[in-house]
Design a protein around this motif. Sequence first.
Motif, PDB file in Angstrom:
ATOM      1  N   VAL A  71      40.134 -50.456  51.663  1.00 59.54           N
ATOM      2  CA  VAL A  71      39.361 -51.708  51.665  1.00 59.54           C
ATOM      3  C   VAL A  71      37.949 -51.460  52.173  1.00 59.54           C
ATOM      4  O   VAL A  71      36.974 -51.924  51.604  1.00 59.54           O
ATOM      5  N   GLU A  72      37.830 -50.715  53.282  1.00 61.06           N
ATOM      6  CA  GLU A  72      36.521 -50.333  53.799  1.00 61.06           C
ATOM      7  C   GLU A  72      36.663 -49.034  54.587  1.00 61.06           C
ATOM      8  O   GLU A  72      37.733 -48.726  55.111  1.00 61.06           O
ATOM      9  N   GLY A  73      35.575 -48.274  54.640  1.00 61.54           N
ATOM     10  CA  GLY A  73      35.603 -46.990  55.312  1.00 61.54           C
ATOM     11  C   GLY A  73      36.058 -45.880  54.394  1.00 61.54           C
ATOM     12  O   GLY A  73      36.087 -46.033  53.166  1.00 61.54           O
ATOM     13  N   GLU A  74      36.426 -44.745  54.982  1.00 63.08           N
ATOM     14  CA  GLU A  74      36.861 -43.583  54.223  1.00 63.08           C
ATOM     15  C   GLU A  74      38.120 -42.996  54.853  1.00 63.08           C
ATOM     16  O   GLU A  74      38.184 -42.816  56.076  1.00 63.08           O
ATOM     17  N   LEU A  75      39.098 -42.689  54.030  1.00 68.98           N
ATOM     18  CA  LEU A  75      40.361 -42.100  54.473  1.00 68.98           C
ATOM     19  C   LEU A  75      40.371 -40.620  54.124  1.00 68.98           C
ATOM     20  O   LEU A  75      40.239 -40.250  52.958  1.00 68.98           O
ATOM     21  N   THR A  76      40.521 -39.782  55.143  1.00 68.31           N
ATOM     22  CA  THR A  76      40.677 -38.344  54.920  1.00 68.31           C
ATOM     23  C   THR A  76      42.160 -38.032  54.789  1.00 68.31           C
ATOM     24  O   THR A  76      42.954 -38.392  55.660  1.00 68.31           O
ATOM     25  N   HIS A  77      42.528 -37.384  53.702  1.00 72.17           N
ATOM     26  CA  HIS A  77      43.934 -37.098  53.409  1.00 72.17           C
ATOM     27  C   HIS A  77      44.112 -35.612  53.149  1.00 72.17           C
ATOM     28  O   HIS A  77      43.355 -35.004  52.378  1.00 72.17           O
ATOM     29  N   LYS A  78      45.113 -35.027  53.801  1.00 70.85           N
ATOM     30  CA  LYS A  78      45.489 -33.641  53.545  1.00 70.85           C
ATOM     31  C   LYS A  78      46.994 -33.594  53.371  1.00 70.85           C
ATOM     32  O   LYS A  78      47.733 -34.177  54.168  1.00 70.85           O
ATOM     33  N   GLY A  79      47.444 -32.904  52.317  1.00 69.37           N
ATOM     34  CA  GLY A  79      48.867 -32.912  52.013  1.00 69.37           C
ATOM     35  C   GLY A  79      49.432 -31.533  51.747  1.00 69.37           C
ATOM     36  O   GLY A  79      48.704 -30.568  51.483  1.00 69.37           O
ATOM     37  N   SER A  80      50.756 -31.471  51.769  1.00 72.14           N
ATOM     38  CA  SER A  80      51.452 -30.201  51.592  1.00 72.14           C
ATOM     39  C   SER A  80      51.421 -29.715  50.150  1.00 72.14           C
ATOM     40  O   SER A  80      51.799 -28.572  49.878  1.00 72.14           O
ATOM     41  N   THR A  81      50.976 -30.560  49.223  1.00 73.43           N
ATOM     42  CA  THR A  81      50.822 -30.094  47.843  1.00 73.43           C
ATOM     43  C   THR A  81      49.471 -29.414  47.635  1.00 73.43           C
ATOM     44  O   THR A  81      49.125 -29.053  46.519  1.00 73.43           O
ATOM     45  N   GLY A  82      48.687 -29.268  48.729  1.00 70.97           N
ATOM     46  CA  GLY A  82      47.439 -28.523  48.672  1.00 70.97           C
ATOM     47  C   GLY A  82      46.186 -29.363  48.576  1.00 70.97           C
ATOM     48  O   GLY A  82      45.072 -28.836  48.615  1.00 70.97           O
ATOM     49  N   GLU A  83      46.315 -30.685  48.484  1.00 66.51           N
ATOM     50  CA  GLU A  83      45.141 -31.536  48.333  1.00 66.51           C
ATOM     51  C   GLU A  83      44.448 -31.778  49.670  1.00 66.51           C
ATOM     52  O   GLU A  83      45.065 -31.816  50.726  1.00 66.51           O
ATOM     53  N   SER A  84      43.129 -31.912  49.610  1.00 62.56           N
ATOM     54  CA  SER A  84      42.311 -32.312  50.755  1.00 62.56           C
ATOM     55  C   SER A  84      41.219 -33.202  50.200  1.00 62.56           C
ATOM     56  O   SER A  84      40.293 -32.722  49.537  1.00 62.56           O
ATOM     57  N   THR A  85      41.334 -34.515  50.424  1.00 60.33           N
ATOM     58  CA  THR A  85      40.467 -35.469  49.749  1.00 60.33           C
ATOM     59  C   THR A  85      39.948 -36.517  50.719  1.00 60.33           C
ATOM     60  O   THR A  85      40.478 -36.704  51.811  1.00 60.33           O
ATOM     61  N   ALA A 110      32.493 -42.411  60.819  1.00 59.50           N
ATOM     62  CA  ALA A 110      31.910 -43.102  61.977  1.00 59.50           C
ATOM     63  C   ALA A 110      32.159 -44.601  61.939  1.00 59.50           C
ATOM     64  O   ALA A 110      31.867 -45.299  62.913  1.00 59.50           O
ATOM     65  N   ALA A 111      32.683 -45.109  60.837  1.00 61.98           N
ATOM     66  CA  ALA A 111      32.910 -46.550  60.677  1.00 61.98           C
ATOM     67  C   ALA A 111      34.405 -46.851  60.694  1.00 61.98           C
ATOM     68  O   ALA A 111      35.236 -45.974  60.419  1.00 61.98           O
ATOM     69  N   PRO A 112      34.794 -48.094  61.005  1.00 61.35           N
ATOM     70  CA  PRO A 112      36.212 -48.460  60.946  1.00 61.35           C
ATOM     71  C   PRO A 112      36.767 -48.274  59.532  1.00 61.35           C
ATOM     72  O   PRO A 112      36.043 -48.383  58.538  1.00 61.35           O
ATOM     73  N   LEU A 113      38.052 -47.995  59.466  1.00 55.46           N
ATOM     74  CA  LEU A 113      38.748 -47.789  58.197  1.00 55.46           C
ATOM     75  C   LEU A 113      39.849 -48.825  58.058  1.00 55.46           C
ATOM     76  O   LEU A 113      40.625 -49.046  58.996  1.00 55.46           O
ATOM     77  N   ARG A 114      39.913 -49.472  56.899  1.00 56.63           N
ATOM     78  CA  ARG A 114      41.019 -50.381  56.589  1.00 56.63           C
ATOM     79  C   ARG A 114      41.555 -50.020  55.210  1.00 56.63           C
ATOM     80  O   ARG A 114      40.786 -49.795  54.273  1.00 56.63           O
ATOM     81  N   PHE A 115      42.867 -49.980  55.098  1.00 57.99           N
ATOM     82  CA  PHE A 115      43.468 -49.724  53.794  1.00 57.99           C
ATOM     83  C   PHE A 115      44.813 -50.420  53.689  1.00 57.99           C
ATOM     84  O   PHE A 115      45.430 -50.795  54.698  1.00 57.99           O
ATOM     85  N   VAL A 116      45.230 -50.615  52.447  1.00 58.68           N
ATOM     86  CA  VAL A 116      46.538 -51.191  52.134  1.00 58.68           C
ATOM     87  C   VAL A 116      47.382 -50.089  51.526  1.00 58.68           C
ATOM     88  O   VAL A 116      46.950 -49.409  50.590  1.00 58.68           O
ATOM     89  N   GLN A 117      48.578 -49.916  52.067  1.00 56.68           N
ATOM     90  CA  GLN A 117      49.463 -48.868  51.556  1.00 56.68           C
ATOM     91  C   GLN A 117      50.797 -49.481  51.137  1.00 56.68           C
ATOM     92  O   GLN A 117      51.444 -50.170  51.924  1.00 56.68           O
ATOM     93  N   THR A 118      51.168 -49.217  49.890  1.00 55.41           N
ATOM     94  CA  THR A 118      52.402 -49.748  49.317  1.00 55.41           C
ATOM     95  C   THR A 118      53.368 -48.601  49.066  1.00 55.41           C
ATOM     96  O   THR A 118      52.978 -47.574  48.497  1.00 55.41           O
ATOM     97  N   TRP A 119      54.608 -48.777  49.505  1.00 53.48           N
ATOM     98  CA  TRP A 119      55.664 -47.795  49.272  1.00 53.48           C
ATOM     99  C   TRP A 119      56.640 -48.372  48.253  1.00 53.48           C
ATOM    100  O   TRP A 119      57.066 -49.520  48.383  1.00 53.48           O
ATOM    101  N   LEU A 120      57.001 -47.549  47.260  1.00 50.85           N
ATOM    102  CA  LEU A 120      57.950 -47.969  46.242  1.00 50.85           C
ATOM    103  C   LEU A 120      59.083 -46.963  46.130  1.00 50.85           C
ATOM    104  O   LEU A 120      58.868 -45.750  46.244  1.00 50.85           O
ATOM    105  N   ALA A 121      60.291 -47.472  45.895  1.00 53.68           N
ATOM    106  CA  ALA A 121      61.445 -46.606  45.680  1.00 53.68           C
ATOM    107  C   ALA A 121      61.425 -46.095  44.246  1.00 53.68           C
ATOM    108  O   ALA A 121      61.213 -46.859  43.301  1.00 53.68           O
ATOM    109  N   PRO A 122      61.643 -44.804  44.034  1.00 56.53           N
ATOM    110  CA  PRO A 122      61.688 -44.272  42.667  1.00 56.53           C
ATOM    111  C   PRO A 122      62.971 -44.693  41.960  1.00 56.53           C
ATOM    112  O   PRO A 122      63.971 -45.044  42.591  1.00 56.53           O
ATOM    113  N   LEU A 123      62.923 -44.638  40.644  1.00 57.05           N
ATOM    114  CA  LEU A 123      64.102 -44.967  39.854  1.00 57.05           C
ATOM    115  C   LEU A 123      65.205 -43.942  40.068  1.00 57.05           C
ATOM    116  O   LEU A 123      66.392 -44.275  39.996  1.00 57.05           O
ATOM    117  N   ALA A 124      64.823 -42.695  40.323  1.00 56.52           N
ATOM    118  CA  ALA A 124      65.787 -41.627  40.603  1.00 56.52           C
ATOM    119  C   ALA A 124      65.237 -40.786  41.749  1.00 56.52           C
ATOM    120  O   ALA A 124      64.051 -40.460  41.761  1.00 56.52           O
TER     121      ALA A 124
END
Length: 217
Positions: A71-85, A110-124
């Motif tokens: 929503v505002e700010g920037e989210l730094t994400h690093k994951g085990s699949t090798g991504e850094s974004t 340097a600014a506040p971060l706000r985000f919405v995160q949705t979790w969904l169950a996979p079909l399998a």
Amino acid sequence: MIDVRRGADRYEGGDPQAGIATRHAFSFGPFYDPGNLRFGPVLACNEEALAPGAGFDEHPHSHTEIVTWVVEGELTHKGSTGESTVVRPGDVQHLGAGSGARHVERNDGAAPLRFVQTWLAPLAPGGEPSYRLVRGLADGSAYEIPAAGAVLHVRRPAAGERITLPAAERLYVHVVRGDLRLDGQELGPGDSARITGEQGLEVLAGSPGELLVWELP
């Protein structure tokens, strides 16, 4: 059926001393309500606020499709699949946890971060983890989550504009910003609607708005 849930009624979570504030729309962690476990494949819709320097250290997920909307700010994400974004407003981040993945989510800005995160169950359950980042999803665009049989529609109506919601057996609507009217009910930021078996519904924007519309099986 239209079931409106107010943002003010969300469960308060997070760790204020660590600069993390979370507002849960569904049962989550210690907040257990047997009547509010999920809606279709939607398991969680969390509003997250991270102060500068705050974040979630490396932690695991499995058998979950996790979609993040900044929503505002920037989210730094690093994951085990090798991504850094760095995820910014308007971007869609999608982590398919598969049989197991780990990641770090932080506010390194340097600014506040706000985000919405949705979790969904996979079909399998199971499968290989995956990661995708879509930059600048335009108004009216759709992002498909085939693993969950779901589609995310992002809408940004102007003041006075009417938009028609998709025809689906289930819809989950989350208001990011703006004053909106749905079937005679006023909706504001943080409010949501769980819609079942309705057709031809329209949303009228009283002010410039932004909403996430999930089309669900």
